[in-house]
Design an enzyme around this catalytic site. Structure first.
Site, PDB file in Angstrom:
ATOM      1  N   ARG A 162      -1.702 -14.521   4.513  1.00 18.90           N
ATOM      2  CA  ARG A 162      -2.484 -13.739   5.594  1.00 18.90           C
ATOM      3  C   ARG A 162      -1.929 -13.805   6.974  1.00 18.90           C
ATOM      4  O   ARG A 162      -2.021 -12.852   7.659  1.00 18.90           O
ATOM      5  CB  ARG A 162      -3.894 -14.562   5.354  1.00 18.90           C
ATOM      6  CG  ARG A 162      -4.722 -14.050   4.342  1.00 18.90           C
ATOM      7  CD  ARG A 162      -5.167 -12.606   4.164  1.00 18.90           C
ATOM      8  NE  ARG A 162      -5.969 -12.414   5.049  1.00 18.90           N
ATOM      9  CZ  ARG A 162      -6.925 -11.200   5.277  1.00 18.90           C
ATOM     10  NH1 ARG A 162      -7.012 -10.383   4.165  1.00 18.90           N
ATOM     11  NH2 ARG A 162      -7.734 -10.924   6.047  1.00 18.90           N
ATOM     12  N   PHE A 180     -15.101   3.217   7.180  1.00 20.58           N
ATOM     13  CA  PHE A 180     -13.756   3.664   6.874  1.00 20.58           C
ATOM     14  C   PHE A 180     -13.833   3.590   5.176  1.00 20.58           C
ATOM     15  O   PHE A 180     -12.560   3.691   4.730  1.00 20.58           O
ATOM     16  CB  PHE A 180     -12.922   2.400   7.357  1.00 20.58           C
ATOM     17  CG  PHE A 180     -13.099   1.175   6.978  1.00 20.58           C
ATOM     18  CD1 PHE A 180     -12.733   0.567   5.868  1.00 20.58           C
ATOM     19  CD2 PHE A 180     -14.028   0.292   7.761  1.00 20.58           C
ATOM     20  CE1 PHE A 180     -12.936  -0.742   5.489  1.00 20.58           C
ATOM     21  CE2 PHE A 180     -14.261  -1.344   7.502  1.00 20.58           C
ATOM     22  CZ  PHE A 180     -13.699  -1.749   6.269  1.00 20.58           C
ATOM     23  N   THR A 184      -5.425  -7.252  11.117  1.00 22.47           N
ATOM     24  CA  THR A 184      -5.688  -6.187  10.153  1.00 22.47           C
ATOM     25  C   THR A 184      -4.975  -4.661  10.668  1.00 22.47           C
ATOM     26  O   THR A 184      -4.339  -3.862   9.923  1.00 22.47           O
ATOM     27  CB  THR A 184      -7.136  -5.885  10.149  1.00 22.47           C
ATOM     28  OG1 THR A 184      -7.979  -6.839   9.518  1.00 22.47           O
ATOM     29  CG2 THR A 184      -7.683  -4.726   9.184  1.00 22.47           C
ATOM     30  N   GLU A 235      -9.764 -10.605  -7.791  1.00 22.29           N
ATOM     31  CA  GLU A 235      -8.624  -9.343  -7.718  1.00 22.29           C
ATOM     32  C   GLU A 235      -7.433  -9.655  -8.631  1.00 22.29           C
ATOM     33  O   GLU A 235      -7.083  -8.818  -9.222  1.00 22.29           O
ATOM     34  CB  GLU A 235      -7.890  -9.484  -6.165  1.00 22.29           C
ATOM     35  CG  GLU A 235      -9.343  -9.314  -5.277  1.00 22.29           C
ATOM     36  CD  GLU A 235      -8.646  -9.286  -3.650  1.00 22.29           C
ATOM     37  OE1 GLU A 235      -7.727  -9.568  -3.429  1.00 22.29           O
ATOM     38  OE2 GLU A 235      -9.578  -8.950  -2.766  1.00 22.29           O
ATOM     39  N   TYR A 283     -12.471  -2.943  -3.664  1.00 23.30           N
ATOM     40  CA  TYR A 283     -13.031  -2.954  -2.325  1.00 23.30           C
ATOM     41  C   TYR A 283     -14.904  -2.952  -2.378  1.00 23.30           C
ATOM     42  O   TYR A 283     -15.057  -2.406  -1.349  1.00 23.30           O
ATOM     43  CB  TYR A 283     -12.640  -1.590  -1.544  1.00 23.30           C
ATOM     44  CG  TYR A 283     -10.961  -1.824  -1.132  1.00 23.30           C
ATOM     45  CD1 TYR A 283     -10.775  -2.824  -0.339  1.00 23.30           C
ATOM     46  CD2 TYR A 283     -10.071  -0.974  -1.313  1.00 23.30           C
ATOM     47  CE1 TYR A 283      -9.506  -3.015   0.224  1.00 23.30           C
ATOM     48  CE2 TYR A 283      -8.624  -1.009  -0.945  1.00 23.30           C
ATOM     49  CZ  TYR A 283      -8.516  -2.087  -0.113  1.00 23.30           C
ATOM     50  OH  TYR A 283      -7.106  -2.203   0.229  1.00 23.30           O
ATOM     51  N   LYS A 310       0.872  -1.145  -0.022  1.00 18.68           N
ATOM     52  CA  LYS A 310      -0.127   0.029  -0.041  1.00 18.68           C
ATOM     53  C   LYS A 310       1.018   1.172   0.100  1.00 18.68           C
ATOM     54  O   LYS A 310       1.985   1.258   0.230  1.00 18.68           O
ATOM     55  CB  LYS A 310      -0.854  -0.111   1.446  1.00 18.68           C
ATOM     56  CG  LYS A 310      -1.819  -1.106   1.115  1.00 18.68           C
ATOM     57  CD  LYS A 310      -2.986  -1.065   2.457  1.00 18.68           C
ATOM     58  CE  LYS A 310      -3.971  -2.077   2.448  1.00 18.68           C
ATOM     59  NZ  LYS A 310      -4.948  -2.240   3.534  1.00 18.68           N
ATOM     60  N   ASN A 353      -2.082   0.129   6.970  1.00 17.59           N
ATOM     61  CA  ASN A 353      -1.571  -1.154   7.486  1.00 17.59           C
ATOM     62  C   ASN A 353      -0.626  -2.001   6.554  1.00 17.59           C
ATOM     63  O   ASN A 353      -0.575  -3.244   6.546  1.00 17.59           O
ATOM     64  CB  ASN A 353      -2.769  -2.042   8.067  1.00 17.59           C
ATOM     65  CG  ASN A 353      -3.705  -2.262   6.798  1.00 17.59           C
ATOM     66  OD1 ASN A 353      -3.468  -1.777   6.083  1.00 17.59           O
ATOM     67  ND2 ASN A 353      -4.730  -3.080   7.294  1.00 17.59           N
ATOM     68  N   HIS A 389      -2.160  -5.314   1.357  1.00 19.94           N
ATOM     69  CA  HIS A 389      -3.439  -6.137   1.434  1.00 19.94           C
ATOM     70  C   HIS A 389      -3.008  -7.279   0.556  1.00 19.94           C
ATOM     71  O   HIS A 389      -2.171  -7.471   0.021  1.00 19.94           O
ATOM     72  CB  HIS A 389      -4.280  -5.224   0.038  1.00 19.94           C
ATOM     73  CG  HIS A 389      -5.479  -6.309  -0.535  1.00 19.94           C
ATOM     74  ND1 HIS A 389      -6.566  -6.388   0.071  1.00 19.94           N
ATOM     75  CD2 HIS A 389      -5.296  -7.255  -1.443  1.00 19.94           C
ATOM     76  CE1 HIS A 389      -7.420  -7.342  -0.463  1.00 19.94           C
ATOM     77  NE2 HIS A 389      -6.602  -7.677  -1.602  1.00 19.94           N
ATOM     78  N   ARG A 444       2.381  -6.601   9.513  1.00 20.15           N
ATOM     79  CA  ARG A 444       1.694  -5.294  10.226  1.00 20.15           C
ATOM     80  C   ARG A 444       2.231  -5.452  11.792  1.00 20.15           C
ATOM     81  O   ARG A 444       2.251  -4.123  12.188  1.00 20.15           O
ATOM     82  CB  ARG A 444       0.245  -5.737  10.040  1.00 20.15           C
ATOM     83  CG  ARG A 444      -0.367  -5.423   8.657  1.00 20.15           C
ATOM     84  CD  ARG A 444      -1.602  -6.006   8.642  1.00 20.15           C
ATOM     85  NE  ARG A 444      -2.253  -5.561   7.247  1.00 20.15           N
ATOM     86  CZ  ARG A 444      -3.483  -6.412   6.847  1.00 20.15           C
ATOM     87  NH1 ARG A 444      -4.107  -7.045   7.766  1.00 20.15           N
ATOM     88  NH2 ARG A 444      -4.008  -5.838   5.660  1.00 20.15           N
TER      89      ARG A 444
HETATM   90  N1  UDP Z   1      -9.728  -0.660   7.470  1.00 20.32           N
HETATM   91  C1  UDP Z   1      -9.840   0.464   8.225  1.00 20.32           C
HETATM   92  N2  UDP Z   1     -10.490   0.637   9.355  1.00 20.32           N
HETATM   93  C2  UDP Z   1     -11.182  -0.452   9.674  1.00 20.32           C
HETATM   94  C3  UDP Z   1     -11.377  -1.592   8.871  1.00 20.32           C
HETATM   95  C4  UDP Z   1     -10.507  -1.581   7.850  1.00 20.32           C
HETATM   96  O1  UDP Z   1      -9.256   1.638   7.759  1.00 20.32           O
HETATM   97  O2  UDP Z   1     -12.007  -0.444  10.757  1.00 20.32           O
HETATM   98  C5  UDP Z   1      -8.893  -0.603   6.154  1.00 20.32           C
HETATM   99  C6  UDP Z   1      -7.703  -1.347   6.265  1.00 20.32           C
HETATM  100  O3  UDP Z   1      -6.580  -0.526   5.655  1.00 20.32           O
HETATM  101  C7  UDP Z   1      -8.022  -2.632   5.963  1.00 20.32           C
HETATM  102  C8  UDP Z   1      -8.765  -2.671   4.762  1.00 20.32           C
HETATM  103  O4  UDP Z   1      -9.733  -1.318   5.156  1.00 20.32           O
HETATM  104  O5  UDP Z   1      -6.567  -3.445   5.409  1.00 20.32           O
HETATM  105  C9  UDP Z   1      -9.529  -3.643   4.479  1.00 20.32           C
HETATM  106  O6  UDP Z   1     -10.208  -4.241   5.614  1.00 20.32           O
HETATM  107  P1  UDP Z   1     -10.345  -5.497   5.889  1.00 20.32           P
HETATM  108  O7  UDP Z   1     -11.271  -5.789   7.001  1.00 20.32           O
HETATM  109  O8  UDP Z   1     -10.635  -6.479   4.596  1.00 20.32           O
HETATM  110  O9  UDP Z   1      -8.940  -5.944   6.341  1.00 20.32           O
HETATM  111  P2  UDP Z   1      -7.721  -6.874   5.779  1.00 20.32           P
HETATM  112  O10 UDP Z   1      -8.514  -8.088   5.033  1.00 20.32           O
HETATM  113  O11 UDP Z   1      -6.739  -5.930   4.940  1.00 20.32           O
HETATM  114  O12 UDP Z   1      -6.985  -7.234   6.853  1.00 20.32           O
HETATM  115 MG    MG Z   2      -9.687  -7.841   3.463  1.00 21.74          MG
END
Ligand code: UDP
Ligand code: MG
Length: 154
Positions: free
Chosen positions: A85, A57, A91, A126, A49, A9, A112, A115, A102
Protein backbone atom coordinates in the site's frame (compact mmCIF):
# COMPACT_ATOMS: atom_id res chain seq x y z
CA UNK A 1 4.93 -13.75 6.20
CA UNK A 2 1.85 -12.07 4.81
CA UNK A 3 0.17 -12.28 1.40
CA UNK A 4 -1.66 -9.54 -0.48
CA UNK A 5 -3.71 -9.40 -3.67
CA UNK A 6 -2.41 -6.97 -6.27
CA UNK A 7 -4.14 -6.17 -9.57
CA UNK A 8 -2.37 -4.25 -12.32
CA UNK A 9 -5.40 -2.50 -13.73
CA UNK A 10 -6.34 -2.05 -17.43
CA UNK A 11 -4.56 1.31 -17.66
CA UNK A 12 -1.27 -0.23 -16.43
CA UNK A 13 -1.60 -3.06 -18.96
CA UNK A 14 -2.57 -0.81 -21.89
CA UNK A 15 0.22 1.66 -21.13
CA UNK A 16 2.87 -1.07 -21.04
CA UNK A 17 3.71 -0.52 -17.37
CA UNK A 18 3.31 -4.09 -16.07
CA UNK A 19 7.00 -4.94 -16.13
CA UNK A 20 8.11 -1.69 -14.51
CA UNK A 21 5.56 -1.97 -11.72
CA UNK A 22 6.34 -5.64 -11.03
CA UNK A 23 10.06 -4.78 -11.00
CA UNK A 24 9.48 -2.35 -8.13
CA UNK A 25 7.95 -5.11 -6.02
CA UNK A 26 10.72 -7.56 -6.96
CA UNK A 27 13.37 -4.94 -6.16
CA UNK A 28 11.77 -4.37 -2.76
CA UNK A 29 11.99 -8.06 -1.88
CA UNK A 30 8.37 -9.09 -2.32
CA UNK A 31 7.87 -12.55 -3.77
CA UNK A 32 5.38 -13.40 -6.52
CA UNK A 33 3.48 -16.52 -5.39
CA UNK A 34 0.57 -16.47 -7.87
CA UNK A 35 -0.26 -14.66 -11.11
CA UNK A 36 -2.90 -14.70 -13.80
CA UNK A 37 -3.45 -12.48 -16.83
CA UNK A 38 -7.16 -12.31 -17.51
CA UNK A 39 -10.24 -10.23 -18.24
CA UNK A 40 -12.52 -9.75 -15.26
CA UNK A 41 -16.28 -10.17 -15.75
CA UNK A 42 -18.91 -8.06 -14.08
CA UNK A 43 -19.94 -10.62 -11.46
CA UNK A 44 -16.37 -11.16 -10.27
CA UNK A 45 -15.82 -7.38 -10.17
CA UNK A 46 -19.05 -6.95 -8.19
CA UNK A 47 -17.73 -9.42 -5.60
CA UNK A 48 -14.29 -7.85 -5.53
CA UNK A 49 -15.64 -4.31 -5.11
CA UNK A 50 -18.69 -5.20 -2.97
CA UNK A 51 -17.76 -2.64 -0.29
CA UNK A 52 -17.98 0.14 -2.89
CA UNK A 53 -21.42 -0.77 -4.25
CA UNK A 54 -23.72 2.25 -4.25
CA UNK A 55 -20.92 4.80 -4.28
CA UNK A 56 -20.97 7.39 -7.08
CA UNK A 57 -17.83 6.01 -8.74
CA UNK A 58 -18.89 2.33 -8.58
CA UNK A 59 -20.43 1.92 -12.06
CA UNK A 60 -17.49 3.66 -13.74
CA UNK A 61 -15.02 1.60 -11.73
CA UNK A 62 -16.59 -1.73 -12.72
CA UNK A 63 -16.77 -0.63 -16.39
CA UNK A 64 -13.09 0.44 -16.38
CA UNK A 65 -11.86 -2.72 -14.64
CA UNK A 66 -13.65 -4.98 -17.12
CA UNK A 67 -12.66 -3.11 -20.25
CA UNK A 68 -9.37 -4.82 -20.92
CA UNK A 69 -7.18 -7.56 -19.35
CA UNK A 70 -5.52 -7.18 -15.99
CA UNK A 71 -2.63 -8.91 -14.24
CA UNK A 72 -3.82 -10.40 -10.94
CA UNK A 73 -1.06 -11.40 -8.53
CA UNK A 74 -0.40 -12.53 -5.00
CA UNK A 75 2.72 -11.06 -3.42
CA UNK A 76 4.30 -12.37 -0.23
CA UNK A 77 6.54 -10.71 2.35
CA UNK A 78 6.77 -9.54 5.95
CA UNK A 79 3.93 -6.99 6.37
CA UNK A 80 3.30 -7.27 2.62
CA UNK A 81 -0.11 -5.54 2.80
CA UNK A 82 1.25 -2.34 4.36
CA UNK A 83 4.46 -2.39 2.34
CA UNK A 84 2.55 -2.69 -0.95
CA UNK A 85 0.00 0.00 0.00
CA UNK A 86 2.88 2.38 0.79
CA UNK A 87 4.54 1.61 -2.53
CA UNK A 88 1.22 2.20 -4.36
CA UNK A 89 0.67 5.65 -2.85
CA UNK A 90 -2.54 7.56 -2.24
CA UNK A 91 -5.64 6.53 -4.22
CA UNK A 92 -5.62 9.41 -6.72
CA UNK A 93 -2.54 9.83 -8.89
CA UNK A 94 -2.69 13.59 -8.49
CA UNK A 95 -2.38 13.29 -4.70
CA UNK A 96 0.12 10.45 -4.58
CA UNK A 97 3.70 11.26 -3.56
CA UNK A 98 6.55 10.98 -6.03
CA UNK A 99 8.37 7.70 -5.52
CA UNK A 100 5.11 5.77 -5.28
CA UNK A 101 3.63 3.83 -8.20
CA UNK A 102 0.55 6.03 -8.49
CA UNK A 103 2.61 9.17 -7.86
CA UNK A 104 5.16 8.37 -10.54
CA UNK A 105 2.95 6.91 -13.27
CA UNK A 106 -0.48 8.52 -13.09
CA UNK A 107 -2.52 11.72 -12.75
CA UNK A 108 -6.04 10.28 -12.77
CA UNK A 109 -8.53 9.58 -9.99
CA UNK A 110 -10.02 6.30 -11.24
CA UNK A 111 -7.25 5.26 -13.66
CA UNK A 112 -4.80 4.69 -10.85
CA UNK A 113 -2.95 1.65 -12.22
CA UNK A 114 -3.08 -0.74 -9.30
CA UNK A 115 -5.24 -2.39 -6.66
CA UNK A 116 -3.82 -3.71 -3.38
CA UNK A 117 -5.63 -5.35 -0.45
CA UNK A 118 -6.06 -2.94 2.48
CA UNK A 119 -6.26 -5.37 5.45
CA UNK A 120 -5.51 -9.01 6.31
CA UNK A 121 -9.25 -9.81 6.09
CA UNK A 122 -9.53 -8.19 2.65
CA UNK A 123 -6.38 -9.97 1.45
CA UNK A 124 -7.70 -13.37 2.50
CA UNK A 125 -11.08 -12.75 0.87
CA UNK A 126 -9.61 -11.30 -2.35
CA UNK A 127 -6.96 -14.00 -2.80
CA UNK A 128 -9.65 -16.70 -2.46
CA UNK A 129 -11.80 -14.86 -5.01
CA UNK A 130 -9.13 -14.98 -7.73
CA UNK A 131 -7.08 -18.10 -6.96
CA UNK A 132 -7.61 -21.69 -5.85
CA UNK A 133 -5.43 -22.68 -2.88
CA UNK A 134 -3.19 -24.87 -5.08
CA UNK A 135 -2.52 -21.99 -7.48
CA UNK A 136 -0.63 -20.07 -4.80
CA UNK A 137 2.91 -21.46 -4.95
CA UNK A 138 5.11 -21.92 -1.86
CA UNK A 139 8.66 -21.07 -2.89
CA UNK A 140 11.61 -18.91 -1.95
CA UNK A 141 13.93 -17.08 -4.32
CA UNK A 142 17.59 -18.11 -4.11
CA UNK A 143 18.68 -14.82 -2.53
CA UNK A 144 15.88 -14.75 0.05
CA UNK A 145 18.11 -15.26 3.09
CA UNK A 146 19.73 -11.90 2.30
CA UNK A 147 16.39 -10.07 2.24
CA UNK A 148 15.17 -10.68 5.82
CA UNK A 149 17.20 -11.32 8.97
CA UNK A 150 16.07 -13.56 11.84
CA UNK A 151 14.56 -10.62 13.74
CA UNK A 152 12.41 -9.61 10.73
CA UNK A 153 11.01 -13.11 10.62
CA UNK A 154 10.12 -12.96 14.33
N1 UDP B 1 -12.18 5.38 -7.23
C1 UDP B 1 -12.68 6.35 -8.07
N2 UDP B 1 -13.17 7.51 -7.53
C2 UDP B 1 -13.19 7.74 -6.18
C3 UDP B 1 -12.69 6.74 -5.32
C4 UDP B 1 -12.20 5.57 -5.88
O1 UDP B 1 -12.67 6.18 -9.28
O2 UDP B 1 -13.66 8.81 -5.76
C5 UDP B 1 -11.68 4.12 -7.79
C6 UDP B 1 -10.15 4.03 -7.86
O3 UDP B 1 -9.81 3.32 -9.05
C7 UDP B 1 -9.80 3.24 -6.61
C8 UDP B 1 -10.99 2.27 -6.52
O4 UDP B 1 -12.10 3.04 -6.96
O5 UDP B 1 -8.56 2.55 -6.71
C9 UDP B 1 -11.24 1.72 -5.14
O6 UDP B 1 -11.33 2.80 -4.20
P1 UDP B 1 -10.59 2.74 -2.79
O7 UDP B 1 -11.12 3.86 -1.98
O8 UDP B 1 -10.71 1.36 -2.25
O9 UDP B 1 -9.06 3.09 -3.16
P2 UDP B 1 -7.75 2.21 -3.11
O10 UDP B 1 -7.89 1.23 -1.98
O11 UDP B 1 -7.64 1.53 -4.45
O12 UDP B 1 -6.63 3.19 -2.88
MG1 MG C 1 -9.45 -0.16 -1.57
Amino acid sequence: MERTLIILKPDAVQRGLMGRILSRFEDKGLVLVAARFRKLDESLLAQHYKDHEGKPFYAGLVRFMGESPVLVMVLEGVEAITVCRKMMGKTFGRDAEGGTIRGDFGVSRSYNLIHGSDSPEAAQREIALFFDADEVIEWQPAGHKWVYDAEDLG
